[in-house]
Write an enzyme that holds these catalytic residues in place. Structure first.
Site, PDB file in Angstrom:
ATOM      1  N   SER A 123       0.791  -1.074   0.213  1.00  0.00           N
ATOM      2  CA  SER A 123      -0.170  -0.123  -0.032  1.00  0.00           C
ATOM      3  C   SER A 123       0.899   1.096  -0.162  1.00  0.00           C
ATOM      4  CB  SER A 123      -0.956  -0.080   1.205  1.00  0.00           C
ATOM      5  OG  SER A 123      -1.603   1.236   1.275  1.00  0.00           O
ATOM      6  N   TYR A 182      -1.913   0.313  10.777  1.00  0.00           N
ATOM      7  CA  TYR A 182      -2.098  -0.393   9.375  1.00  0.00           C
ATOM      8  C   TYR A 182      -0.723   0.288   8.542  1.00  0.00           C
ATOM      9  CZ  TYR A 182      -3.604  -0.808   4.461  1.00  0.00           C
ATOM     10  OH  TYR A 182      -3.639  -1.308   3.268  1.00  0.00           O
TER      11      TYR A 182
END
Length: 258
Positions: free
Chosen positions: A143, A156
Site C-alpha cells: 500500500s 496499518y
C-alpha cells in the site's frame, strides 16, 4: 542453454485474499491471461463461487479455503503443488483509525499477522515451488501506507511498512535465483469492503473516506496493474509500482469536489 519457460496455460497462480476486492479481480485477470488460478481466502463460499464463475467463463480455477495466519494449514496447502508460477500475496486489510495513544493492540496484532506474517507464511511455503518453476514471481500487494505515514493510521501503516520491507529484503536475498519479487502499492482504492471493515461496519465513516473524490481506483484497476507486471518478460522485474488515482497526490493530499 536456458530452459524454456512454460506457457501461462500450464502454470499455476496462487492468489490470497481472493474472496473479494483486489484479490478476486486479480484472480479473474490472471485467469484471462491464461493462468490456472488457485483462489485462497477464509470465506469458503466466496472463493468457491468465484472459481465457478471463472470456470464458466472458460478458464481454469480452483478454490481452496485458507487462513494465511495458520502456518500448519499453509504448509499443508503447499504440499498440493510441485511447481507454482505466481504467488500473489494480497490477503491483508486495515482495522481502526485511532491515534497511537489509544490504538487497540489487538487490532494492531491482527493487522500484523495478516499483512506481514500471512505473506511470510505463503512465501516461505511456496518459494521452493516457485524456484522449481524456473520462472517464478512473488507479488506482494502492499500500500502507499507502506511508504508514507498519516495520522490515525499507524497500525496499518506499520503493517504495510513491514510488507514493503519483506519484499525489499527478499529481493536482495534471492537474487540470482529464477524468482522475481514485485511490490504493488495501491493508494486510494474503493472496494465494497476495505473501508467498511476498517470502521467496523460503520457505513457513514466508510463513505466519508471517498466523499467528493472523483474516480478513486477500483479493484480492477489494481488487478490490471498486477497482471501487467506479472506478464512482463521473465528478465523484467517491476521492483515497486505505486498506483494512485489522479485525484490523490499523496496519502494526505486528496482532491475532493464539493
Amino acid at each position: 542453454m536456458a530452459t524454456a519457460v512454460p506457457p501461462a496455460a500450464s502454470r499455476i497462480a496462487v492468489v490470497t485474499g481472493a474472496s473479494s476486492g483486489i484479490g478476486a479481480a486479480t484472480a479473474r485477470r490472471l485467469a484471462e491471461a491464461g493462468y490456472r488460478v488457485v483462489l485462497t481466502a477464509r470465506r469458503k463460499d466466496r472463493v468457491e463461487a468465484l472459481a465457478e464463475e471463472i470456470t464458466a467463463a472458460g478458464h481454469q480455477a480452483t478454490a481452496y479455503p485458507l487462513d494465511v495466519t495458520d502456518r500448519a494449514a499453509v504448509d499443508e496447502f503447499a504440499t498440493a503443488f510441485k511447481t507454482v508460477g505466481v504467488l500473489v500475496n494480497n490477503a491483508g486489510g486495515a482495522l481502526g483509525a485511532d491515534p497511537v495513544a489509544t490504538g487497540d493492540p489487538d487490532q494492531w496484532r491482527t493487522m500484523y499477522e495478516t499483512n506481514v506474517l500471512g505473506t511470510l507464511h505463503l512465501t516461505q511455503a511456496l518459494l521452493p515451488k516457485l524456484d522449481a518453476s524456473g520462472d517464478g514471481t512473488v507479488v506482494i500487494v502492499s500500500s502507499t501506507a507502506g511508504h508514507a505515514t498519516y495520522e490515525g493510521g499507524a497500525g496499518y501503516v506499520a503493517a504495510k511498512h513491514g510488507a514493503h520491507v519483506l519484499a525489499e529484503t527478499l529481493r536482495l536475498e534471492i537474487v540470482g535465483r529464477p524468482v522475481r519479487v514485485i511490490e504493488i502499492a495501491p493508494g486510494m482504492v474503493r472496494t465494497d469492503e476495505f473501508a467498511l471493515t476498517r470502521f467496523g461496519g460503520d457505513t457513514e465513516k466508510a463513505e466519508k473516506v471517498y466523499q467528493g473524490v472523483p474516480d478513486p481506483l477500483t479493484a480492477d484497476d489494481v488487478a490490471d496493474t498486477i497482471t501487467w507486471a506479472v506478464t512482463r518478460p521473465p528478465h523484467v522485474n517491476i521492483d515497486l509500482l505505486i498506483v494512485r488515482p489522479r485525484a490523490q497526490a499523496s496519502n494526505t493530499k486528496v482532491h475532493r469536489e464539493a
